[in-house]
Design an enzyme around this catalytic site. Structure first.
Site, PDB file in Angstrom:
ATOM      1  N   GLU A  93       0.827  -1.194   0.000  1.00  0.00           N
ATOM      2  CA  GLU A  93       0.000   0.000   0.000  1.00  0.00           C
ATOM      3  C   GLU A  93       0.869   1.254   0.000  1.00  0.00           C
ATOM      4  O   GLU A  93       1.948   1.276   0.594  1.00  0.00           O
ATOM      5  CB  GLU A  93      -0.919  -0.001   1.222  1.00  0.00           C
ATOM      6  N   CYS A 106       3.415   8.543   1.262  1.00  0.00           N
ATOM      7  CA  CYS A 106       3.907   7.583   2.248  1.00  0.00           C
ATOM      8  C   CYS A 106       4.162   6.268   1.537  1.00  0.00           C
ATOM      9  O   CYS A 106       3.238   5.678   0.972  1.00  0.00           O
ATOM     10  CB  CYS A 106       2.848   7.423   3.349  1.00  0.00           C
ATOM     11  N   CYS A 113       5.677  -6.968   7.594  1.00  0.00           N
ATOM     12  CA  CYS A 113       6.718  -6.448   8.484  1.00  0.00           C
ATOM     13  C   CYS A 113       7.032  -7.509   9.534  1.00  0.00           C
ATOM     14  O   CYS A 113       6.142  -8.206  10.014  1.00  0.00           O
ATOM     15  CB  CYS A 113       6.246  -5.169   9.168  1.00  0.00           C
ATOM     16  N   CYS A 120       0.071  -2.352  15.660  1.00  0.00           N
ATOM     17  CA  CYS A 120       0.175  -1.997  14.238  1.00  0.00           C
ATOM     18  C   CYS A 120      -0.416  -3.102  13.366  1.00  0.00           C
ATOM     19  O   CYS A 120      -0.101  -4.283  13.545  1.00  0.00           O
ATOM     20  CB  CYS A 120       1.643  -1.770  13.875  1.00  0.00           C
ATOM     21  N   CYS A 336      -1.907   5.823   9.843  1.00  0.00           N
ATOM     22  CA  CYS A 336      -0.740   5.168  10.438  1.00  0.00           C
ATOM     23  C   CYS A 336      -1.153   3.847  11.063  1.00  0.00           C
ATOM     24  O   CYS A 336      -2.094   3.792  11.852  1.00  0.00           O
ATOM     25  CB  CYS A 336      -0.174   6.021  11.559  1.00  0.00           C
TER      26      CYS A 336
HETATM   27  N1  SAH Z   1       8.626   0.429  10.707  1.00  0.00           N
HETATM   28  C1  SAH Z   1       8.824   1.857  10.679  1.00  0.00           C
HETATM   29  C2  SAH Z   1       8.089   2.514   9.523  1.00  0.00           C
HETATM   30  C3  SAH Z   1       6.569   2.482   9.671  1.00  0.00           C
HETATM   31  S1  SAH Z   1       6.077   4.047  10.196  1.00  0.00           S
HETATM   32  C4  SAH Z   1       8.459   2.449  12.013  1.00  0.00           C
HETATM   33  O1  SAH Z   1       7.832   1.752  12.805  1.00  0.00           O
HETATM   34  O2  SAH Z   1       8.810   3.588  12.290  1.00  0.00           O
HETATM   35  C5  SAH Z   1       4.463   3.800  10.706  1.00  0.00           C
HETATM   36  C6  SAH Z   1       4.172   4.656  11.916  1.00  0.00           C
HETATM   37  O3  SAH Z   1       2.804   4.438  12.330  1.00  0.00           O
HETATM   38  C7  SAH Z   1       5.022   4.256  13.100  1.00  0.00           C
HETATM   39  O4  SAH Z   1       5.366   5.369  13.868  1.00  0.00           O
HETATM   40  C8  SAH Z   1       4.083   3.363  13.849  1.00  0.00           C
HETATM   41  O5  SAH Z   1       4.456   3.212  15.165  1.00  0.00           O
HETATM   42  C9  SAH Z   1       2.780   4.095  13.696  1.00  0.00           C
HETATM   43  N2  SAH Z   1       1.633   3.240  13.950  1.00  0.00           N
HETATM   44  C10 SAH Z   1       1.558   1.911  13.798  1.00  0.00           C
HETATM   45  N3  SAH Z   1       0.351   1.457  14.136  1.00  0.00           N
HETATM   46  C11 SAH Z   1      -0.363   2.531  14.520  1.00  0.00           C
HETATM   47  C12 SAH Z   1      -1.693   2.701  14.951  1.00  0.00           C
HETATM   48  N4  SAH Z   1      -2.519   1.672  15.035  1.00  0.00           N
HETATM   49  N5  SAH Z   1      -2.110   3.943  15.248  1.00  0.00           N
HETATM   50  C13 SAH Z   1      -1.282   5.006  15.105  1.00  0.00           C
HETATM   51  N6  SAH Z   1      -0.011   4.901  14.691  1.00  0.00           N
HETATM   52  C14 SAH Z   1       0.446   3.672  14.396  1.00  0.00           C
END
Ligand code: SAH
Length: 361
Positions: A93, A106, A113, A120, A336
């Site tokens: 995506e 993005c 992952c 997440c 996110c």
């Molecule tokens: N693996 C890397 C790149 C992904 S960034 C990393 O973790 O930084 C994706 C962002 O969204 C990260 O900051 C992650 O923590 C955040 N994220 C993941 N699940 C989320 C959720 N359910 N609600 C809000 N933010 C979330």
């Protein structure tokens, strides 16, 4: 899947060398790069300033397109999520976030992952494979074609599916293509790479170009972070923050963007808010608070609005630069932590549930 080499797996400089090694004038590589990334032309037979023999040779020897659009979802707030399909059938995506004065894309770096962060949606999918550099940059090629009205993508955030630092070679090549003046010509400060905190790779990432670093923090104690981010057991808070402190020179004057997903009853206490600025002392920091975007694979929920406001006030009162990230694209599962190809599996399931895509400034 074809085993022909892919033009987009090479930086413009590497492509020049490839061409030279085959006795083709290096400026031809520059012309090809211009077609691919500036004009958005992928079929060598349309590259009209190349002679016929070269066009034919390129069609035979090279692949030029890594991804196709499988599905597009438009959010009510202008966010566009696409499911993109690779030549082996893998799907990822990418999310376009238009705002006044800028348009952020993005991008994903892996199919699924391996980090298994418990809040997440991508983490819940598990890991399938790394993306190639071609598949990373093709997200830009495909997504800019969707801009309505036609326009430019101004910012790239590596915050989609996957952990960029576990696919650093492809990320390095992709950034090389992004910043190259003959390719996309992005200023490095328009690029942000987010990591969950793979300590040994952070320095290597920042050597590529003076891009922005984002770090997914999410907790102020190891016991809480262990629960949310399993990698913390290997690289605990102190190791992570010490590494960031020691980057002072490499990362001169550039703040680290800390992401902190606020989860009800888990990391949203006043004590957490008080600990945050102390924890980040000595690191030029900007904190992004992201109220948890709920999804079916997670038991966690965002805090009540009052708790979020209180948390924000305490942190801001300490002098730490902090923003509350407005969620975007939540009605199409593009926010996110919501990227998990879920809606593609339930295309017939009716109207989307209301939820939220984050963005970096
Ligand atoms: N693996 C890397 C790149 C992904 S960034 C990393 O973790 O930084 C994706 C962002 O969204 C990260 O900051 C992650 O923590 C955040 N994220 C993941 N699940 C989320 C959720 N359910 N609600 C809000 N933010 C979330």
């Amino acid at each position: 899947m074809s085993d022909r080499d892919h033009l987009k797996n090479h930086t413009p400089d590497a492509l020049r060398e490839r061409f030279a090694a085959q006795g083709i004038a290096p400026y031809r590589a520059d012309q090809v790069v211009g077609w691919l990334y500036r004009q958005g032309v992928e079929d060598p037979s349309d590259m009209t300033n190349l002679d016929h023999a070269l066009r034919e040779k390129m069609s035979l020897e090279w692949q030029t397109r890594a991804l196709d659009v499988e599905r597009i979802d438009h959010s009510g707030d202008g966010t566009v999520k696409a499911i993109l399909r690779a030549s082996d059938g893998s799907r990822i995506e990418a999310v376009l976030i238009p705002e006044p004065g800028r348009t952020t894309l993005c991008v994903s770096t892996q199919v699924g992952c391996a980090m298994a962060c418990t809040f997440c949606a991508t983490g819940a999918m598990g890991f399938v494979r790394n993306l190639t550099a071609a598949e990373i940059v093709d997200q830009i090629c495909r997504m800019r074609e969707l801009l309505e009205p036609p326009g430019r993508i101004t910012n790239i955030v590596f915050m989609g599916m996957g952990e960029p630092l576990l696919n650093l070679d492809a990320v390095r090549t992709a950034i090389g293509i992004l910043v190259h003046p003959k390719a996309f010509a992005f200023a490095p400060r328009r690029i942000t790479v987010s990591t969950v905190g793979l300590v040994p790779k952070i320095g290597e990432l920042l050597e590529i170009a003076p891009i922005n670093l984002a770090v997914s923090l999410h907790a102020t104690t190891d016991s809480t972070r262990d629960r949310l981010v399993p990698l913390n057991r290997k690289f605990p808070l102190e190791a992570l923050l010490n590494e960031l402190r020691s980057l002072g020179d490499v990362n001169a004057r550039r703040p680290v963007f800390f992401e902190y997903t606020l989860i009800q009853g888990v990391n949203d206490s006043v004590e957490d808010a008080r600990r945050l600025p102390r924890l980040l002392r000595g690191i030029p920091s900007k904190l992004n608070l992201i109220p948890m975007n709920p999804h079916p694979d997670s038991p966690y929920r965002p805090p009540e609005a009052g708790t979020i406001d209180g948390f924000l006030r305490v942190v801001a009162g300490s002098g730490l630069r902090v923003t509350l990230r407005r969620s975007r694209g939540d009605d199409i599962g593009a926010a996110c932590g919501q990227l998990a190809l879920r809606r593609s599996l339930s295309i017939e399931s009716g109207p989307s549930s209301a939820r939220s895509a984050g963005k970096m400034e």
